[in-house]
Design a protein around this motif. Sequence first.
Motif, PDB file in Angstrom:
ATOM      1  N   LEU A 113      53.153  58.523  40.003  1.00 45.89           N
ATOM      2  CA  LEU A 113      52.045  58.580  40.800  1.00 45.89           C
ATOM      3  C   LEU A 113      50.752  59.040  40.594  1.00 45.89           C
ATOM      4  N   THR A 114      50.115  58.687  39.283  1.00 45.36           N
ATOM      5  CA  THR A 114      49.457  59.199  38.509  1.00 45.36           C
ATOM      6  C   THR A 114      48.182  58.773  39.098  1.00 45.36           C
ATOM      7  N   MET A 115      48.764  57.299  39.460  1.00 43.45           N
ATOM      8  CA  MET A 115      47.432  56.029  39.944  1.00 43.45           C
ATOM      9  C   MET A 115      46.890  56.515  41.581  1.00 43.45           C
ATOM     10  N   SER A 116      48.205  57.378  42.458  1.00 37.68           N
ATOM     11  CA  SER A 116      48.391  56.510  44.076  1.00 37.68           C
ATOM     12  C   SER A 116      48.484  58.148  43.887  1.00 37.68           C
ATOM     13  N   SER A 153      54.000  52.995  42.786  1.00 37.32           N
ATOM     14  CA  SER A 153      52.615  53.214  43.226  1.00 37.32           C
ATOM     15  C   SER A 153      52.026  52.897  44.420  1.00 37.32           C
ATOM     16  N   VAL A 154      51.042  53.449  45.364  1.00 35.11           N
ATOM     17  CA  VAL A 154      50.931  53.486  47.212  1.00 35.11           C
ATOM     18  C   VAL A 154      49.698  53.715  46.667  1.00 35.11           C
ATOM     19  N   LEU A 155      49.049  54.715  47.555  1.00 33.12           N
ATOM     20  CA  LEU A 155      47.965  54.573  47.985  1.00 33.12           C
ATOM     21  C   LEU A 155      46.794  55.008  47.169  1.00 33.12           C
ATOM     22  N   SER A 160      41.056  55.484  41.501  1.00 33.34           N
ATOM     23  CA  SER A 160      41.731  55.241  40.406  1.00 33.34           C
ATOM     24  C   SER A 160      42.057  54.266  40.496  1.00 33.34           C
ATOM     25  N   GLN A 161      42.150  53.167  41.419  1.00 35.19           N
ATOM     26  CA  GLN A 161      42.296  50.984  40.709  1.00 35.19           C
ATOM     27  C   GLN A 161      41.148  51.494  39.805  1.00 35.19           C
ATOM     28  N   ASN A 162      39.623  51.858  39.702  1.00 35.89           N
ATOM     29  CA  ASN A 162      38.449  51.701  38.758  1.00 35.89           C
ATOM     30  C   ASN A 162      39.292  51.988  37.231  1.00 35.89           C
TER      31      ASN A 162
END
Length: 238
Positions: A113-116, A153-155, A160-162
């Motif tokens: 979960l590094t990006m969420s 991946s969650v929220l 983080s999306q960029n």
Amino acid sequence: MFEGRHLSVRKLIRFILVVVAIIVAIIFIIPKNSPKTHLKKITQVPVSELSQQEIRAMHQYTNEMHLEVARSRGMTEPLASKADFDNNQSQYIVDYKLRRIYDNSNYYKLQGLTMSIPYMQRDAVDFLTTLGKEFKKNLEEAGIQPYRYGISSVLRTIESQNKLREKNVNATKNMTSHYYGRSFDIPEEEFYEVNDDKVFHSKRLRNILIRTLLDLQAQEKCYIIQEKATKCIHVTVK
């Protein structure tokens, strides 16, 4: 007269002894026919490939439809960044009806979960358990021991999306249903045994999990879509 009474007492004692013997046999001698005692590892049980109908059903609802459902039923607007969430965590949890997600020793395992952020809306978190229970039930019916699915991946926040877009050109550039607290990703072939955090790769488990998700989709509890580039199943809770 007394002899007749003694005879009746002896018969009663014999009857009681017979009943006790039957009960003991049921409890200790007759083998219990519980299906759980015969469960096997996934490598020992054949699992059929997904049919063309199942593959089509996996792509029945487009990313745009996932986004539409998430926006209509989820958070009112995306979070700007993790720092913004951390600074206003209590407010966002209340306003957006969020609940933190933890590893579940029976049903699912959170990955990096590094990006969420490990939060989703409360009923979406409940769905994680529903999926785990249905997956376990389907495994047991096939004679297979329990396994847990992974969550990668969650929220997501706009930030983080960029960042994800910079690393993965296949990531959605602007809008994603991950913004609204109702979507999560499951790596297709990464599973875990109960109470074991070592990843186990299995296409057979993947097929059973996808069939479980398709059943829940048919019940109008979620949308799913296969993301071939990232090798995961994207799920949006309705």
